[in-house]
Design an enzyme around this catalytic site. Structure first.
Site, PDB file in Angstrom:
ATOM      1  N   ASP A   9       0.646  -1.077  -0.239  1.00 24.21           N
ATOM      2  CA  ASP A   9      -0.325   0.481   0.004  1.00 24.21           C
ATOM      3  C   ASP A   9       0.972   1.885  -0.093  1.00 24.21           C
ATOM      4  O   ASP A   9       2.398   1.145   0.451  1.00 24.21           O
ATOM      5  CB  ASP A   9      -0.551  -0.047   1.235  1.00 24.21           C
ATOM      6  CG  ASP A   9      -1.758   1.301   1.401  1.00 24.21           C
ATOM      7  OD1 ASP A   9      -2.049   1.385   0.036  1.00 24.21           O
ATOM      8  OD2 ASP A   9      -2.056   1.505   2.503  1.00 24.21           O
ATOM      9  N   SER A  10       0.139   2.326   0.201  1.00 23.61           N
ATOM     10  CA  SER A  10       1.287   3.635  -0.129  1.00 23.61           C
ATOM     11  C   SER A  10       1.722   3.705   0.919  1.00 23.61           C
ATOM     12  O   SER A  10       2.948   4.391   1.330  1.00 23.61           O
ATOM     13  CB  SER A  10      -0.024   4.628  -0.051  1.00 23.61           C
ATOM     14  OG  SER A  10      -0.814   4.989   0.439  1.00 23.61           O
ATOM     15  N   TYR A  41      -0.913   8.711  -2.356  1.00 23.44           N
ATOM     16  CA  TYR A  41      -1.300   8.274  -3.667  1.00 23.44           C
ATOM     17  C   TYR A  41      -2.379   9.523  -3.916  1.00 23.44           C
ATOM     18  O   TYR A  41      -2.993   9.513  -4.990  1.00 23.44           O
ATOM     19  CB  TYR A  41      -1.130   6.667  -3.630  1.00 23.44           C
ATOM     20  CG  TYR A  41      -0.005   5.537  -3.686  1.00 23.44           C
ATOM     21  CD1 TYR A  41       0.903   6.387  -3.879  1.00 23.44           C
ATOM     22  CD2 TYR A  41      -0.220   4.474  -4.011  1.00 23.44           C
ATOM     23  CE1 TYR A  41       2.091   5.173  -3.667  1.00 23.44           C
ATOM     24  CE2 TYR A  41       0.587   3.467  -3.930  1.00 23.44           C
ATOM     25  CZ  TYR A  41       1.604   3.860  -3.641  1.00 23.44           C
ATOM     26  OH  TYR A  41       3.198   2.921  -3.551  1.00 23.44           O
ATOM     27  N   GLY A  42      -3.130   8.993  -3.179  1.00 20.55           N
ATOM     28  CA  GLY A  42      -4.508   9.820  -3.453  1.00 20.55           C
ATOM     29  C   GLY A  42      -4.772  11.054  -4.710  1.00 20.55           C
ATOM     30  O   GLY A  42      -5.514  11.063  -5.038  1.00 20.55           O
ATOM     31  N   CYS A  72      -4.539  -1.715  -1.888  1.00 20.11           N
ATOM     32  CA  CYS A  72      -4.638  -0.390  -1.688  1.00 20.11           C
ATOM     33  C   CYS A  72      -6.449   0.439  -3.094  1.00 20.11           C
ATOM     34  O   CYS A  72      -5.916  -0.163  -4.192  1.00 20.11           O
ATOM     35  CB  CYS A  72      -3.988   1.036  -2.217  1.00 20.11           C
ATOM     36  SG  CYS A  72      -3.332   2.202  -3.116  1.00 20.11           S
ATOM     37  N   ASN A  73      -7.185   1.119  -2.575  1.00 13.29           N
ATOM     38  CA  ASN A  73      -7.928   0.995  -3.417  1.00 13.29           C
ATOM     39  C   ASN A  73      -7.578   1.505  -4.728  1.00 13.29           C
ATOM     40  O   ASN A  73      -8.336   2.117  -6.154  1.00 13.29           O
ATOM     41  CB  ASN A  73      -9.063   1.958  -2.758  1.00 13.29           C
ATOM     42  CG  ASN A  73      -9.775   0.737  -2.018  1.00 13.29           C
ATOM     43  OD1 ASN A  73     -10.534   0.137  -2.280  1.00 13.29           O
ATOM     44  ND2 ASN A  73      -9.613   0.483  -0.428  1.00 13.29           N
ATOM     45  N   THR A  74      -6.679   2.728  -4.619  1.00 12.87           N
ATOM     46  CA  THR A  74      -6.306   4.107  -5.524  1.00 12.87           C
ATOM     47  C   THR A  74      -5.565   3.204  -6.323  1.00 12.87           C
ATOM     48  O   THR A  74      -5.479   3.477  -7.653  1.00 12.87           O
ATOM     49  CB  THR A  74      -5.934   4.557  -4.594  1.00 12.87           C
ATOM     50  OG1 THR A  74      -5.589   5.219  -3.890  1.00 12.87           O
ATOM     51  CG2 THR A  74      -5.223   6.222  -5.396  1.00 12.87           C
ATOM     52  N   GLU A 150      -1.106   8.502   8.998  1.00 16.93           N
ATOM     53  CA  GLU A 150       0.459   8.575   8.845  1.00 16.93           C
ATOM     54  C   GLU A 150       1.070   8.603   9.513  1.00 16.93           C
ATOM     55  O   GLU A 150       2.888   8.267  10.199  1.00 16.93           O
ATOM     56  CB  GLU A 150       0.517   8.436   6.841  1.00 16.93           C
ATOM     57  CG  GLU A 150       0.057   7.590   6.332  1.00 16.93           C
ATOM     58  CD  GLU A 150       0.759   6.624   6.308  1.00 16.93           C
ATOM     59  OE1 GLU A 150       2.115   6.895   6.188  1.00 16.93           O
ATOM     60  OE2 GLU A 150       0.203   5.875   5.792  1.00 16.93           O
ATOM     61  N   CYS A 182     -11.573   3.279   1.401  1.00 14.55           N
ATOM     62  CA  CYS A 182     -10.163   3.394   1.529  1.00 14.55           C
ATOM     63  C   CYS A 182      -9.187   2.867   2.311  1.00 14.55           C
ATOM     64  O   CYS A 182      -9.666   2.694   3.534  1.00 14.55           O
ATOM     65  CB  CYS A 182      -9.596   4.708   1.469  1.00 14.55           C
ATOM     66  SG  CYS A 182      -7.691   4.926   2.142  1.00 14.55           S
ATOM     67  N   THR A 183      -7.944   2.024   2.402  1.00 16.09           N
ATOM     68  CA  THR A 183      -7.599   0.852   3.108  1.00 16.09           C
ATOM     69  C   THR A 183      -7.037   1.477   4.508  1.00 16.09           C
ATOM     70  O   THR A 183      -6.895   1.094   5.834  1.00 16.09           O
ATOM     71  CB  THR A 183      -6.719   0.137   2.463  1.00 16.09           C
ATOM     72  OG1 THR A 183      -5.466   0.729   2.304  1.00 16.09           O
ATOM     73  CG2 THR A 183      -7.354  -1.049   1.022  1.00 16.09           C
ATOM     74  N   HIS A 184      -6.827   2.922   4.638  1.00 20.74           N
ATOM     75  CA  HIS A 184      -6.840   3.674   4.972  1.00 20.74           C
ATOM     76  C   HIS A 184      -7.752   3.722   6.721  1.00 20.74           C
ATOM     77  O   HIS A 184      -7.751   4.050   7.826  1.00 20.74           O
ATOM     78  CB  HIS A 184      -5.809   5.065   5.519  1.00 20.74           C
ATOM     79  CG  HIS A 184      -4.560   4.520   4.476  1.00 20.74           C
ATOM     80  ND1 HIS A 184      -3.993   4.358   3.869  1.00 20.74           N
ATOM     81  CD2 HIS A 184      -3.246   4.771   5.960  1.00 20.74           C
ATOM     82  CE1 HIS A 184      -2.572   4.556   3.529  1.00 20.74           C
ATOM     83  NE2 HIS A 184      -1.935   5.072   4.905  1.00 20.74           N
TER      84      HIS A 184
HETATM   85  N1  DGL Z   1      -4.542   3.366   1.172  1.00 24.23           N
HETATM   86  C1  DGL Z   1      -4.600   3.950  -0.179  1.00 24.23           C
HETATM   87  C2  DGL Z   1      -6.169   3.521  -0.373  1.00 24.23           C
HETATM   88  O1  DGL Z   1      -6.988   2.367  -0.433  1.00 24.23           O
HETATM   89  C3  DGL Z   1      -4.282   5.065  -0.794  1.00 24.23           C
HETATM   90  C4  DGL Z   1      -4.481   6.602   0.572  1.00 24.23           C
HETATM   91  C5  DGL Z   1      -3.518   7.684  -0.038  1.00 24.23           C
HETATM   92  O2  DGL Z   1      -2.383   6.757  -0.050  1.00 24.23           O
HETATM   93  O3  DGL Z   1      -3.734   8.128  -0.696  1.00 24.23           O
HETATM   94  O4  DGL Z   1      -6.460   4.233  -1.764  1.00 24.23           O
END
Ligand code: DGL
Length: 256
Positions: A9-10, A41-42, A72-74, A150, A182-184
């Site tokens: 993931d990011s 990454y978003g 990571c969804n992104t 983060e 988003c996994t966060h």
């Molecule tokens: N955790 C990531 C997701 O599921 C990326 C979040 C990010 O880096 O902006 O999209």
């Protein structure tokens, strides 16, 4: 030595998938790679994400991973097809759980909290069109949330303000179902719940991803046959990070 499953993931968001994966596949060795030097990454462009994730996948291949989980969804919604085309090992991704949300919503008003990159992606839009054409979807980018998480911040006043700003328009529109896209975000689920009326159900698809991973391992004859418990090894591309807020073991620095 059992070949590991690579998960990236990011940053620390993908850690939210590990409990479900370890519970379902306790014998598998896992490598978790957090690309914290390049996070978030978003809001990055698709080409920047592709270039960076190609490097990450190269690294995971060098580490002899047998399969890659894009936690990571992104990344999944923007570039997983290109990664699949380029690399020979199998991939499992994660994308906002539109289909179960549309099935479970009673009033057919669904909220999607995700990154800007995810919400703008073609794959996400296609899924929304395919599975939730009969629903009203209220989308909101969780601007700033990933930066706080983060930093290991799960409850500051600033974070609370951002969470409330993200959720308020969805609550006002009458959603009865909220997708954490988003996994966060599952890492701040209890904070999200504080701002969300009790009757709104939250959809977090970590268990479906774990099941999909199990199916893929079986289909490709890649499951480990040994019975001893698997190990998890953690790497971060950043020298300074706050991953130890979530991980209780050593985290190796991996410059990339
Ligand atoms: N955790 C990531 C997701 O599921 C990326 C979040 C990010 O880096 O902006 O999209």
């Amino acid at each position: 030595m059992k070949a590991p499953i690579g998960i990236f993931d990011s940053g620390i968001g993908g850690l939210s998938l590990l409990p479900a994966i370890s519970e379902l596949l306790p014998q598998e060795n896992l490598i978790y790679l957090a690309d914290q030097a390049f996070a978030p990454y978003g809001q990055k462009t698709e080409s920047a994400i592709l270039k960076r994730t190609q490097q990450i996948c190269d690294q995971l291949v060098k580490m002899e991973c047998k399969l890659i989980v894009v936690a990571c969804n992104t990344v999944t919604t923007q570039v997983i097809d290109q990664l699949r085309a380029e690399f020979t090992l199998p991939f499992v991704g994660i994308e906002p759980a539109i289909k179960p949300a549309a099935q479970q919503s009673k009033n057919k008003i669904i909220g999607v909290l995700a990154t800007q990159g995810t919400l703008q992606s073609t794959l996400y839009k296609q899924s929304a069109f395919r599975y939730a054409a009969a629903c009203k979807i209220v989308e909101k980018p969780g601007t700033g949330l990933v930066d706080h998480i983060e930093k290991g911040d799960l409850q500051s006043r600033d974070l609370c303000r951002l969470v409330e700003q993200s959720l308020r328009p969805m609550i006002d529109e009458g959603i009865d179902t909220l997708i954490l896209g988003c996994t966060h975000y599952p890492l701040i689920r209890s904070l999200i719940e504080e701002f969300l009326p009790k009757e709104i159900q939250i959809i977090d698809n970590s268990h479906s991803v774990a099941k999909q991973l199990q199916r893929k391992l079986v289909e490709q004859c890649l499951e480990t046959t040994t019975t001893e418990p698997g190990q998890i090894t953690y790497y971060s591309t950043a020298r300074h990070h706050h991953m130890d807020v979530f991980v209780n073991q050593s985290i190796d620095y991996l410059p990339l």
